[in-house]
Design an enzyme around this catalytic site. Sequence first.
Site, PDB file in Angstrom:
ATOM      1  CB  SER A 122      -1.119   0.469   1.273  1.00  0.00           C
ATOM      2  OG  SER A 122      -0.438   0.222   2.497  1.00  0.00           O
ATOM      3  CE  LYS A 159      -2.842   1.968   4.155  1.00  0.00           C
ATOM      4  NZ  LYS A 159      -1.992   0.395   4.708  1.00  0.00           N
TER       5      LYS A 159
END
EC number: 3.4.21.88
Length: 205
Positions: A122, A159
């Site tokens: 990701s 993230k």
Amino acid sequence: MKALTARQQQVYDLVRDHISQTGMPPTRAEIAASLGFRSPNAAEEHLKALARKGVIEIVSGASRGIRLLLEEETEDQGLPLIGRVAAGEPLLAQEHIESHYQVDPELFKPHADFLLRVNGMSMKDIGIMDGDLLAVHKTQNVHNGQVVVARIEDEVTVKRFKQQGNRVELIAENPEFEPIVVDLRQQNFTIEGLAVGVIRNSDWY
């Protein structure tokens, strides 16, 4: 060592960061001002709680008399590598530590406290690949735009952080992944640390 509360962890992180950046511990007044306590006495109570839990030593008679005991115990072992994290368990629980790597924490700014094995792609567009070792500075004091290690309920993720009021967005660096939206009023959310560097998985072979 007994687990720290969220507020105790904030105080500990602040003391450690202040020592790292200035070479000396903060005063009680500086802790109170940084964390929004009403008085230095509130900071003193948190420091006493940390001392009871064995992570710091309070040196009497000195306004900056704080010694970090936890750092002294772990610095000789190298950086702990955290693998898969069990639901509900502290990130640095002993059972999550796969091994220790002899990496100088001061290679990273701010210094690294542990390594986290990356799972998934990701964040590939900024060079964080599946299987890489992410160097993490343990702190809860982060800013919008920084890459963080966060825990949502029982899941740990890496993230880019963005917060507006009670809404947090955790943004991937891969167009195939949608942002994770967190409502702080309804979900358990914790910042586990700040990403400060990455070590390619192939570098260890």
